[in-house]
Design an enzyme around this catalytic site. Structure first.
Site, PDB file in Angstrom:
ATOM      1  N   TYR A 180      84.454  32.072  35.361  1.00  0.00           N
ATOM      2  CA  TYR A 180      83.518  31.758  36.445  1.00  0.00           C
ATOM      3  C   TYR A 180      83.901  32.537  37.688  1.00  0.00           C
ATOM      4  O   TYR A 180      85.013  33.088  37.790  1.00  0.00           O
ATOM      5  CB  TYR A 180      83.490  30.254  36.742  1.00  0.00           C
ATOM      6  CG  TYR A 180      84.733  29.741  37.434  1.00  0.00           C
ATOM      7  CD1 TYR A 180      84.821  29.700  38.824  1.00  0.00           C
ATOM      8  CD2 TYR A 180      85.831  29.319  36.697  1.00  0.00           C
ATOM      9  CE1 TYR A 180      85.968  29.243  39.449  1.00  0.00           C
ATOM     10  CE2 TYR A 180      86.979  28.851  37.314  1.00  0.00           C
ATOM     11  CZ  TYR A 180      87.039  28.818  38.703  1.00  0.00           C
ATOM     12  OH  TYR A 180      88.177  28.373  39.327  1.00  0.00           O
ATOM     13  N   CYS A 181      82.978  32.565  38.656  1.00  0.00           N
ATOM     14  CA  CYS A 181      83.265  33.265  39.905  1.00  0.00           C
ATOM     15  C   CYS A 181      82.663  32.492  41.084  1.00  0.00           C
ATOM     16  O   CYS A 181      82.747  31.265  41.121  1.00  0.00           O
ATOM     17  CB  CYS A 181      82.818  34.718  39.862  1.00  0.00           C
ATOM     18  SG  CYS A 181      81.138  35.000  39.292  1.00  0.00           S
ATOM     19  N   ARG A 182      82.071  33.199  42.041  1.00  0.00           N
ATOM     20  CA  ARG A 182      81.668  32.553  43.289  1.00  0.00           C
ATOM     21  C   ARG A 182      80.447  31.669  43.160  1.00  0.00           C
ATOM     22  O   ARG A 182      80.320  30.666  43.852  1.00  0.00           O
ATOM     23  CB  ARG A 182      81.422  33.629  44.357  1.00  0.00           C
ATOM     24  CG  ARG A 182      82.708  34.300  44.805  1.00  0.00           C
ATOM     25  CD  ARG A 182      82.454  35.544  45.611  1.00  0.00           C
ATOM     26  NE  ARG A 182      83.715  36.100  46.095  1.00  0.00           N
ATOM     27  CZ  ARG A 182      83.916  37.397  46.339  1.00  0.00           C
ATOM     28  NH1 ARG A 182      82.933  38.258  46.124  1.00  0.00           N
ATOM     29  NH2 ARG A 182      85.076  37.810  46.780  1.00  0.00           N
ATOM     30  N   CYS A 238      76.684  35.661  41.563  1.00  0.00           N
ATOM     31  CA  CYS A 238      77.850  36.544  41.425  1.00  0.00           C
ATOM     32  C   CYS A 238      77.971  36.969  39.963  1.00  0.00           C
ATOM     33  O   CYS A 238      77.764  36.159  39.066  1.00  0.00           O
ATOM     34  CB  CYS A 238      79.106  35.805  41.880  1.00  0.00           C
ATOM     35  SG  CYS A 238      80.644  36.723  41.702  1.00  0.00           S
TER      36      CYS A 238
END
Length: 221
Positions: A177-179, A183
């Protein structure tokens, strides 16, 4: 008396103030700054670098957001650090994003095209479906991980991912996962793992959504 009488307080004043808040976020550069500040506090220089904007442009955008009460600051020596004024600002961001994706075809098309630049199709999953046997990886910068991350997630920043991911077992089920939903860092990392034959997936949300909904209790936050 007309409801838009400029000579005395009226409902128009209320909507004018409301519009000023919305005007502060009705700018693509400021929206990106909100997404970045949802990860944790950053200096002007850091926000400029991460968003690819000039320092002057970034500073002006931050001042607009601050005047609208959407960001807060902290001074440390010669540096000023910016953060969201509260998680309700993340709620405003995610609500606007959700409506745009559901109601405005150009928004959905732009996001699909942005993701379509990746060579590998990556499966999505909801945070609630993560199980204990899955390896969860956060690909944001380490400072953002330290400010709050998915419970039990490991930090593998995207700029170090090629090296740090070499130790991932081939039989692992990896969730990245990221922001946030807009993203694509996690998709890039997952695509690289899938090219190596590893079962890599991405969460359909990220930190900005979790700060808004509270559906994931972030460690370290």
């Amino acid at each position: 008396m007309t409801p838009w009488n400029d000579e005395e307080p009226s409902k128009a004043d209320v909507f004018t103030a409301f519009a000023e808040v919305l005007k502060a976020v009705s700018n693509p550069r400021r929206l990106e700054l909100l997404e970045l500040m949802a990860q944790g506090e950053h200096s002007v220089d850091a926000l400029a670098r991460m968003s690819g904007q000039g320092v002057t442009t970034t500073s002006a955008g931050l001042q607009s957001l601050r005047r609208a009460g959407l960001v807060a600051t902290r001074r440390e020596g010669a540096y000023i650090y910016y953060r969201l004024a509260g998680d309700d600002v993340a709620e405003l961001y995610t609500a606007a994003k959700r409506v745009a994706l559901e109601r405005y075809p150009r928004m959905r098309r732009s996001l699909d095209e942005f993701r379509g630049l990746l060579d590998t199709e990556v499966p999505e999953m909801a945070p609630s479906t993560v199980t204990a046997d899955m390896l969860v990886i956060d690909v944001r910068p380490r400072c953002e991980y330290d400010a709050g991350h998915f419970p039990g997630a490991l930090s593998m920043p995207i700029d170090e991912f090629d090296r740090s991911s070499r130790e991932i077992p081939e039989d692992a089920i990896v969730v990245l996962y990221c922001r946030g939903e807009l993203c694509r860092l996690a998709r890039e990392a997952a695509g690289a793992l899938r090219a190596r034959g590893i079962d890599a997936r991405v969460l359909d949300e990220g930190v900005v959504e979790w700060r808004a909904t509270k559906e994931v209790a972030l460690d370290g936050a």
